[in-house]
Design an enzyme around this catalytic site. Structure first.
Site, PDB file in Angstrom:
ATOM      1  N   ARG A 268     -17.353  -2.750  18.256  1.00  0.00           N
ATOM      2  CA  ARG A 268     -16.590  -3.987  18.011  1.00  0.00           C
ATOM      3  C   ARG A 268     -15.227  -3.945  18.679  1.00  0.00           C
ATOM      4  NH1 ARG A 268     -16.393  -4.511  12.511  1.00  0.00           N
ATOM      5  NH2 ARG A 268     -18.479  -5.340  12.657  1.00  0.00           N
TER       6      ARG A 268
ATOM      7  N   CYS B  72     -16.303  -9.382   6.078  1.00  0.00           N
ATOM      8  CA  CYS B  72     -15.653  -8.116   5.721  1.00  0.00           C
ATOM      9  C   CYS B  72     -14.438  -8.412   4.836  1.00  0.00           C
ATOM     10  CB  CYS B  72     -15.189  -7.397   6.974  1.00  0.00           C
ATOM     11  SG  CYS B  72     -16.456  -7.322   8.251  1.00  0.00           S
TER      12      CYS B  72
ATOM     13  N   CYS C 266     -19.125   1.523   8.938  1.00  0.00           N
ATOM     14  CA  CYS C 266     -18.326   0.899   9.988  1.00  0.00           C
ATOM     15  C   CYS C 266     -17.134   1.838  10.149  1.00  0.00           C
ATOM     16  CB  CYS C 266     -17.885  -0.487   9.537  1.00  0.00           C
ATOM     17  SG  CYS C 266     -16.680  -1.242  10.647  1.00  0.00           S
TER      18      CYS C 266
ATOM     19  N   CYS D  43       0.653   0.253  10.353  1.00  0.00           N
ATOM     20  CA  CYS D  43       0.208  -0.777   9.404  1.00  0.00           C
ATOM     21  C   CYS D  43       1.347  -1.568   8.756  1.00  0.00           C
ATOM     22  CB  CYS D  43      -0.646  -0.133   8.318  1.00  0.00           C
ATOM     23  SG  CYS D  43      -1.273  -1.364   7.159  1.00  0.00           S
TER      24      CYS D  43
ATOM     25  N   CYS E  83     -19.308  -6.342   3.957  1.00  0.00           N
ATOM     26  CA  CYS E  83     -18.601  -5.106   4.301  1.00  0.00           C
ATOM     27  C   CYS E  83     -17.292  -5.105   3.524  1.00  0.00           C
ATOM     28  CB  CYS E  83     -18.309  -5.082   5.806  1.00  0.00           C
ATOM     29  SG  CYS E  83     -17.399  -3.600   6.323  1.00  0.00           S
TER      30      CYS E  83
ATOM     31  N   CYS F 281       0.839  -1.206   0.000  1.00  0.00           N
ATOM     32  CA  CYS F 281       0.000   0.000   0.000  1.00  0.00           C
ATOM     33  C   CYS F 281       0.875   1.256   0.000  1.00  0.00           C
ATOM     34  CB  CYS F 281      -0.910  -0.018   1.225  1.00  0.00           C
ATOM     35  SG  CYS F 281      -1.995   1.417   1.293  1.00  0.00           S
TER      36      CYS F 281
ATOM     37  N   CYS G 231       0.473   4.796   6.968  1.00  0.00           N
ATOM     38  CA  CYS G 231      -0.126   4.643   8.303  1.00  0.00           C
ATOM     39  C   CYS G 231       0.890   3.953   9.224  1.00  0.00           C
ATOM     40  CB  CYS G 231      -1.409   3.816   8.217  1.00  0.00           C
ATOM     41  SG  CYS G 231      -2.524   4.413   6.930  1.00  0.00           S
TER      42      CYS G 231
HETATM   43  S1  SF4 Z   1      -4.024   1.050   6.981  1.00  0.00           S
HETATM   44 FE1  SF4 Z   1      -2.419   0.016   5.770  1.00  0.00          FE
HETATM   45  S2  SF4 Z   1      -3.531  -0.778   4.001  1.00  0.00           S
HETATM   46 FE2  SF4 Z   1      -4.859   0.790   4.917  1.00  0.00          FE
HETATM   47  S3  SF4 Z   1      -4.343   2.687   3.900  1.00  0.00           S
HETATM   48 FE3  SF4 Z   1      -3.002   2.598   5.707  1.00  0.00          FE
HETATM   49  S4  SF4 Z   1      -1.108   1.634   4.959  1.00  0.00           S
HETATM   50 FE4  SF4 Z   1      -2.705   1.220   3.437  1.00  0.00          FE
END
Ligand code: SF4
Length: 319
Positions: free
Chosen positions: A265, A102, A193, A65, A133, A58, A62
């Site tokens: 949740r 989901c 959600c 993540c 979802c 991705c 984040c």
């Molecule tokens: S949480 Fe992870 S998968 Fe989702 S947008 Fe952020 S970096 Fe990408």
């Protein structure tokens, strides 16, 4: 006492939410449980299954993540799964008792070409009689409408944390982008959600800011996932200070009181939580969990541990 139990408010102030956090623990949990049983059967817990339909690679950053391409976490990027493989995973989830399926894709936003496959997945899962979802990143109104016509019930898009702390966690998008996607999803008639993650080094004021942002949306999200950070090696938050378990329970309780009709949740982080902490979360108004051994790329309690816990607590799956 009855009136405040029934009231659905969208005008919560941060000071009011802060005052709830400051209550004696027993008083806070008592109030949360009172609100909970006014709106839900306290002996039922919704079981949901989450499948990663497109893992890793991705472009977003984040900090929590493992699927961000910007961090070395050992998660290999994979292509979007086949529709048939996703539907067969959904069938297995249904057989194991889940009522909601989901599907998560590690995208900044879906390409229109990929959205066609996701719509086919939604149609297939829906035919099994499961609630559907998806979480695909940012969404335009037109994309939301396509998903709606495929039969999508819920779209997951978390606010993650307070508006003030957001920039410390993610720099590749801003809070306003999140709110825009939430509005696009709502305008298409899809249920929301939307929740966040705690234990990322934020202050209590930030946890209050997150719940405030959720509880003052024009409509409360129907599902509110409260995640406890899973610290993954290679991510910037790998060494984050663990959050006190009782502060986590307080967060569940304040979310329950602020959004009485939402399903709260207990999401990521359960693997490392004691049964007793989870029991306190249910007492504080959590009434949904993800089951299955993995949550996207991180571990989750095995189904037999969850089954044993629910049996010990006398909790039954929500039909
Ligand atoms: S949480 Fe992870 S998968 Fe989702 S947008 Fe952020 S970096 Fe990408």
């Amino acid at each position: 006492m009855g009136e405040w139990l029934d009231e659905i408010r969208h005008d919560w102030t941060r000071a009011e939410l802060g005052a709830l956090y400051d209550l004696a623990f027993s008083e806070l949990v008592f109030r949360a449980q009172a609100v909970h049983r006014r709106h839900f059967d306290p002996a039922r817990v919704q079981l949901a299954t989450l499948l990663s339909i497109k893992t890793g690679g991705c472009p977003e950053d984040c900090a929590y993540c493992p699927q961000s391409a910007q961090y070395e976490t050992g998660v290999d990027a994979a292509k979007l799964m086949d529709v048939a493989a996703v539907v067969s995973e959904a069938r297995r989830a249904r057989e194991a008792g889940s009522t909601r399926f989901c599907m998560g894709a590690a995208w900044r936003e879906p390409k229109d070409r990929d959205l066609g496959s996701v719509c086919a997945m939604v149609e297939g899962v829906k035919r099994l009689g499961l609630e559907t979802c998806v979480t695909l990143g940012m969404l335009t109104h037109a994309q939301a409408l396509r998903l709606k016509s495929a039969g999508l019930d819920f779209y997951n898009h978390n606010l993650d944390t307070s508006p003030e702390f957001y920039g410390s966690i993610i720099t590749t998008r801003v809070y306003r982008d999140r709110l825009e996607t939430l509005a696009n999803v709502r305008a298409a008639g899809i249920s929301l959600c939307c929740g966040g993650i705690v234990g990322m080094g934020e202050s209590r004021a930030d946890r209050i800011g997150l719940i405030h942002a959720l509880a003052t949306l024009p409509e409360h999200p129907e599902s509110v996932p409260i995640n406890l950070l899973v610290r993954v090696k290679g991510t910037p938050l790998a060494e984050a200070e663990p959050l006190d378990a009782l502060e986590f329970v307080r967060t569940i309780a304040v979310a329950r009181i602020a959004m009485p009709r939402s399903v709260v949740r207990l999401s990521a982080g359960r693997e490392a939580m004691s049964d007793e902490t989870q029991a306190l979360c249910f007492l504080a108004g959590a009434n949904s969990i993800f089951c299955g051994p993995r949550l996207l790329t991180t571990p989750n309690p095995a189904r037999d541990r969850d089954g044993a816990l629910l049996a010990r607590l006398g909790l039954a799956p929500l039909e």
